[in-house]
Design a protein around this motif. Structure first.
Motif, mmCIF file in Angstrom:
data_model
loop_
_atom_site.group_PDB
_atom_site.id
_atom_site.type_symbol
_atom_site.label_atom_id
_atom_site.label_comp_id
_atom_site.label_asym_id
_atom_site.label_seq_id
_atom_site.Cartn_x
_atom_site.Cartn_y
_atom_site.Cartn_z
ATOM 1 N N UNK A 254 0.851 -1.185 0.000
ATOM 2 C CA UNK A 254 0.000 0.000 0.000
ATOM 3 C C UNK A 254 0.890 1.238 0.000
ATOM 4 N N UNK A 255 0.701 2.107 -0.990
ATOM 5 C CA UNK A 255 1.457 3.359 -1.076
ATOM 6 C C UNK A 255 0.578 4.485 -0.536
ATOM 7 N N UNK A 256 0.958 5.022 0.617
ATOM 8 C CA UNK A 256 0.136 6.023 1.302
ATOM 9 C C UNK A 256 0.784 7.394 1.162
ATOM 10 N N UNK A 257 0.176 8.267 0.361
ATOM 11 C CA UNK A 257 0.685 9.634 0.193
ATOM 12 C C UNK A 257 2.010 9.710 -0.527
ATOM 13 N N UNK A 258 2.455 8.619 -1.158
ATOM 14 C CA UNK A 258 3.715 8.591 -1.903
ATOM 15 C C UNK A 258 3.450 7.896 -3.236
ATOM 16 N N UNK A 259 4.327 8.109 -4.243
ATOM 17 C CA UNK A 259 4.130 7.456 -5.537
ATOM 18 C C UNK A 259 4.208 5.935 -5.411
ATOM 19 N N UNK A 260 3.451 5.243 -6.254
ATOM 20 C CA UNK A 260 3.500 3.786 -6.284
ATOM 21 C C UNK A 260 4.805 3.328 -6.912
ATOM 22 N N UNK A 261 5.376 2.224 -6.432
ATOM 23 C CA UNK A 261 6.588 1.682 -7.056
ATOM 24 C C UNK A 261 6.353 1.389 -8.541
ATOM 25 N N UNK A 262 7.349 1.555 -9.339
ATOM 26 C CA UNK A 262 7.216 1.345 -10.783
ATOM 27 C C UNK A 262 6.996 -0.128 -11.096
ATOM 28 N N UNK A 263 6.313 -0.382 -12.193
ATOM 29 C CA UNK A 263 6.100 -1.744 -12.655
ATOM 30 C C UNK A 263 4.935 -2.457 -12.012
ATOM 31 N N UNK A 264 4.248 -1.820 -11.089
ATOM 32 C CA UNK A 264 3.152 -2.480 -10.381
ATOM 33 C C UNK A 264 1.823 -2.212 -11.077
ATOM 34 N N UNK A 265 0.840 -3.062 -10.781
ATOM 35 C CA UNK A 265 -0.538 -2.800 -11.182
ATOM 36 C C UNK A 265 -1.140 -1.893 -10.120
ATOM 37 N N UNK A 266 -1.452 -0.672 -10.488
ATOM 38 C CA UNK A 266 -1.876 0.342 -9.528
ATOM 39 C C UNK A 266 -3.388 0.262 -9.325
ATOM 40 N N UNK A 267 -3.786 0.099 -8.075
ATOM 41 C CA UNK A 267 -5.197 0.089 -7.692
ATOM 42 C C UNK A 267 -5.495 1.432 -7.028
#
Length: 519
Positions: A254-267
């Motif tokens: 879970x990315x909270x208030x920060x960018x999601x790691x690259x290469x992931x499926x973003x929900x």
């Protein structure tokens, strides 16, 4: 329906077990010792009425949910359980209309060999038509719920079995909480990383429970920004005597208030469920960014998914003891709110089939066949009674259709307390223009109120409709109606009242009320 705290489940089963012992460990008395009639128990008074019309003098029918009670939230009593123990036949609506405790009380205490029929499902073979439920996920962030996919039949599970989803670990810069939000100050916390984890036997403090093939709404809160790793494990408890069967586990990012790691499926929008798959024994995410419901969701493995909690999800902890677990009032947390407030566990089908009289006629066919199988000597009576009642229902269907046709087409807009009238609208040419909440146990939000106000004003709706048994929880509907100067008229959804005591009376009453108030 609420996800019950661990102690409530254990207490309920202790009570049910004690009640069965009190009723006697021997088999129930023979039919001839119980006044000679077939003993039938139904979950609701509406089903009880259908059974009495088909069974006539050969049947003694009682219901678990009392007239005026709400099947979505009713809790069974010891007397209810005793009625189940002595029943020859049980009828429920199911498709998760009833509170799960009602279904568990029914299934756990019905004697072996007694017929146990889910009418909404069985009626499909008699051409009953069902309507799928569609979630309203018009939020600024992803709706993150919990789901049990599949029925677990391969493990011997049935509709009274429990799926247990436990949080066994959480790594991150702050604490994480998963909880259900009801009315102000009313919360049930199911996951809490602040005090460690104690999944124990599956009923620990960090465990949520679901029926098979169901899902629930959930609120989530994170106290600090950063990346979190949440580990969930699942199991299936087939019945109260069985040890839980492991159903796998996974770790979600879970990315909270920060960018999601690259290469992931973003929900990051729409509809997502942390899902226990009872057929595959896996835990993964089901995701649909458009919010179209289960059929539109796709599987995203936990190691590929990143759930995004954006900075715009920052919220202040409300005042009141119910939210004290999040911090002091005014403290800021990142929150993924529930798509629909309130304690609400449900499946994918709208359970209120009887609002279309043709569906109630399909119920009658199932009841006739079930009673005939239980009591072959009464076959002629059951067939004759059913034919007479089906003629009455056919006339009722025409009556409702005629009454609605007398409403000008531009005024056939139905605004109600909760979403229980989709079948009525589809069958008789109306539109469900709005409702306060999808479920009567839900607490309306400010957004619900604004949407309701705009709907009534924009469509020039002359009246809104209130279920009498929900009058005590309908302040939003009545306040909005008073503000806009529109009438509040009665309509019956799930239960009878003192003035309406049969299904035919209920549907005629509804048709008359719709015509008189909208015409």
């Amino acid at each position: 329906m609420p996800l019950l705290p661990p102690g409530r489940w254990r207490s309920l089963f202790a009570v049910l077990a004690a009640s069965v012992v009190a009723a006697g460990c021997a088999a129930p008395p023979a039919l001839s010792d119980r006044d000679g009639r077939v003993q039938v128990v139904t979950t609701t008074g509406l089903l009880r009425d259908l059974v009495r019309n088909v069974g006539g003098a050969r049947v003694n029918a009682t219901s678990l949910v009392r007239d005026g009670g709400d099947p979505h939230s009713y809790e069974p009593s010891l007397r209810d359980v005793r009625n189940v123990v002595y029943a020859d036949v049980a009828f429920s609506n199911y498709v998760m209309l009833e509170e799960h405790n009602v279904i568990k009380a029914l299934d756990a205490n019905l004697r072996r060999g007694a017929a146990n029929v889910s009418l909404a499902e069985a009626a499909v073979k008699y051409a009953a038509e069902v309507i799928p439920l569609v979630e309203d996920v018009s939020l600024d962030a992803v709706w993150l719920g919990l789901r049990a996919a599949g029925d677990g039949a391969g493990h011997g599970a049935d509709r009274s079995s429990e799926v247990l989803l436990s949080m066994t670990g959480a790594r991150g810069p702050g604490n994480v909480f998963g909880y259900l939000t009801g009315s102000f100050g009313d919360t049930d916390v199911h996951f809490d990383s602040s005090d460690g984890f104690d999944a124990g036997d599956g009923y620990g403090e960090d465990t949520a429970t679901l029926p098979a093939d169901a899902h629930t709404h959930m609120s989530w809160a994170f106290t600090e920004p950063g990346v979190y790793e949440l580990t969930l494990s699942a199991s299936l408890r087939v019945d109260r005597r069985s040890r839980p069967v492991p159903m796998g586990g996974s770790t979600f990012t879970v990315a909270v208030g920060v960018p999601a790691p690259s290469g992931a499926v973003v929900l990051d929008r729409g509809h997502a469920d942390l899902t226990v798959d009872l057929d595959r024994g896996e835990v993964y995410a089901l995701y649909d960014p458009q919010g179209g419901g289960e059929a539109a969701q796709r599987v995203v493995p936990a190691d590929e998914a990143v759930i995004v909690v954006p900075n715009k999800a920052l919220a202040e902890v409300p005042a009141g003891s119910g939210f004290g677990f999040l911090g002091r009032p005014g403290d800021r947390v990142f929150q993924l709110a529930q798509a629909v407030l309130g304690k609400h566990v449900h499946g994918e089908i709208d359970p209120h089939l009887w609002q279309d009289v043709r569906n109630a006629m399909a119920y009658v066919h199932v009841i006739r066949d079930t009673l005939t199988a239980e009591d072959p000597a009464g076959a002629v009576d059951y067939r004759r009674n059913a034919e007479v009642y089906l003629d009455e229902l056919d006339a009722l269907d025409r009556y409702v259709r005629q009454r609605v046709s007398e409403i000008p087409e531009a005024r056939r807009h139905l605004v109600t307390t909760h979403d229980a009238f989709g079948y009525l609208a589809r069958a008789y040419g109306m539109s469900v223009a709005g409702f306060v909440t999808p479920n009567p146990a839900a607490e309306p939000s400010l957004a619900d109120r604004r949407k309701l106000t705009d709907t009534i004003r924009n469509l020039a709706v002359p009246a809104v409709f209130l279920e009498p048994n929900l009058a005590g929880r309908s302040s939003t509907l009545t306040e909005v109606a008073a503000q806009l100067g529109v009438r509040v008229c009665p309509i019956h959804g799930d239960t009878f009242t003192g003035a309406v005591t049969t299904y035919v009376q209920m549907m005629r009453f509804n048709a008359d009320s719709l015509r008189d108030c909208l015409r």
